[in-house]
Design a protein around this motif. Sequence first.
Motif, short mmCIF file in Angstrom:
data_model
loop_
_atom_site.label_atom_id
_atom_site.label_comp_id
_atom_site.label_asym_id
_atom_site.label_seq_id
_atom_site.Cartn_x
_atom_site.Cartn_y
_atom_site.Cartn_z
N ASP A 40 -2.80 51.48 39.46
CA ASP A 40 -2.44 51.46 40.79
C ASP A 40 -2.11 50.63 41.39
O ASP A 40 -0.95 51.01 42.75
N THR A 43 0.76 48.35 41.18
CA THR A 43 1.12 48.77 41.60
C THR A 43 2.18 49.16 42.50
O THR A 43 3.06 48.86 43.29
N GLU A 44 1.06 49.70 43.30
CA GLU A 44 1.75 49.57 45.32
C GLU A 44 1.91 48.60 45.63
O GLU A 44 3.15 47.85 45.95
N ILE A 47 5.11 46.71 44.85
CA ILE A 47 6.52 47.97 45.40
C ILE A 47 6.33 46.59 46.14
O ILE A 47 8.19 46.82 47.16
N ASP A 52 8.93 46.95 43.51
CA ASP A 52 9.48 47.67 42.10
C ASP A 52 8.18 47.75 41.81
O ASP A 52 7.67 46.98 42.35
N GLU A 53 8.29 48.32 40.89
CA GLU A 53 6.63 48.57 40.18
C GLU A 53 5.72 47.55 39.32
O GLU A 53 4.65 48.08 39.17
#
Length: 132
Positions: A40, A43-44, A47, A52-53
């Motif tokens: 998680d 992913t952030e 971003i 983009d993830e």
Amino acid sequence: MSGALVEGFQVTHRRYVPHSHAHYGGSLVDGAYGLGMFGDVATELLIHTDADEGLFAGYSSVEFAAPIQTGDVVEATATLVRIGKRSREIEFEARVVCRSAPERGPSAAGVLPEPIVVTRARGTVVAPKAAE
């Protein structure tokens, strides 16, 4: 890109570990819980850095240093340590910052004087090729 593509950039998440996540005796949670948090925060981070993830390519190291228990508040931090053309190497650390205290009562808990490091890892994520 959103301008955060610099080594040392960090993202941190905190999460309460509910009692429904007990996997072993003694209210222990499986080690993969911290790895899920790392996904998680990675992913952030992507971003912020690449808009983009991205995709998680793999871990080069994982260390389980202490157990996670139900009732813990766990903080996971991702730190960008290497920037490739499309790859990003990230160091991860998960720490328990609050812990339940059932000896004082069924809902008692407290903030730990010092966080307990529970998981460390290093991994690589891949950002998509930038649109031309």
